[in-house]
Design an enzyme around this catalytic site. Structure first.
Site, PDB file in Angstrom:
ATOM      1  N   CYS A   8       8.622 -26.591  56.891  1.00 25.74           N
ATOM      2  CA  CYS A   8       9.291 -25.852  55.821  1.00 25.74           C
ATOM      3  C   CYS A   8       9.544 -24.407  56.233  1.00 25.74           C
ATOM      4  CB  CYS A   8       8.469 -25.915  54.548  1.00 25.74           C
ATOM      5  SG  CYS A   8       8.408 -27.592  53.857  1.00 25.74           S
ATOM      6  N   CYS A  55       4.356 -25.296  55.082  1.00 23.79           N
ATOM      7  CA  CYS A  55       3.968 -25.828  56.384  1.00 23.79           C
ATOM      8  C   CYS A  55       4.950 -25.355  57.460  1.00 23.79           C
ATOM      9  CB  CYS A  55       3.938 -27.356  56.338  1.00 23.79           C
ATOM     10  SG  CYS A  55       5.570 -28.114  56.206  1.00 23.79           S
ATOM     11  N   HIS A  79       9.812 -32.313  51.301  1.00 27.06           N
ATOM     12  CA  HIS A  79       8.865 -31.357  50.715  1.00 27.06           C
ATOM     13  C   HIS A  79       9.611 -30.533  49.657  1.00 27.06           C
ATOM     14  CE1 HIS A  79       5.738 -31.193  54.205  1.00 27.06           C
ATOM     15  NE2 HIS A  79       6.108 -32.427  53.921  1.00 27.06           N
ATOM     16  N   GLU A 104       9.947 -27.369  49.182  1.00 28.87           N
ATOM     17  CA  GLU A 104      10.736 -26.259  49.712  1.00 28.87           C
ATOM     18  C   GLU A 104      12.073 -26.747  50.269  1.00 28.87           C
ATOM     19  OE1 GLU A 104       7.573 -27.151  50.362  1.00 28.87           O
ATOM     20  OE2 GLU A 104       6.471 -25.507  51.281  1.00 28.87           O
TER      21      GLU A 104
END
Length: 174
Positions: A94, A91, A61, A63
């Protein structure tokens, strides 16, 4: 006197960098989410966009990639005093990484009602059982962030309908 990160336009300038990263992800066929990690000296320490497809990695992801880049550069998994800008609410996965890295502040654009861990579905910033607190500011360039995501998924759905033969023509009437 205002702190530099409280002045008008400060957060928007870094969120625009995160939006640029999200756009790179969109061009690569990934879900357009971008992240930028900024240090106390206003330097970008890490940046990323979703690359789960390209890297065949469910943890890739935006992040996570921005945090990895900064941690590798600083040879330290702790990133205190930093501000993370993300186009959409992080999420749960993360959020865990953000808290483990000891990020000082999270700034995000649009809320994620289906998976957001900082106010929508969960609120880890307010969970006093955790040993790290993080300041959260949401809604910075939210409409731009949300519009990019919505356009991406609208395009994906129309491609899927076309590939499956459901392109608006009723197969029974032809």
């Amino acid at each position: 006197m205002l702190k530099k990160d409280e002045s008008p336009g400060y957060h928007e300038s870094f969120m625009r960098k995160a939006l640029e990263a999200a756009y790179q992800g969109k061009k690569a066929g990934e879900v357009p989410v971008g992240a930028v990690l900024v240090g106390e000296d206003d330097q970008i320490l890490g940046a990323g966009y979703n690359q789960v497809i390209a890297l065949s990695d469910p943890t890739a992801h935006a992040e996570i990639l921005a945090l990895r880049q900064a941690a590798k550069t600083h040879v330290n998994y702790r990133l205190p005093g930093t501000i993370l800008y993300v186009t959409i609410e992080p999420c749960l996965m993360c959020a865990g990484a953000i808290l483990q890295a000891r990020v000082k502040k999270l700034i995000f654009g649009a809320h994620d009602p289906r998976g957001g861990a900082f106010g929508s579905l969960y609120n880890l910033a307010q969970d006093h059982r955790l040993n790290h607190r993080i300041e959260v500011i949401s809604g910075i360039l939210a409409s731009e962030s949300q519009s990019m995501l919505q356009a991406f998924f609208r395009h994906k759905r129309s491609e899927e309908r076309y590939r499956s033969g459901r392109n608006g023509v009723d197969s029974k009437s032809t």
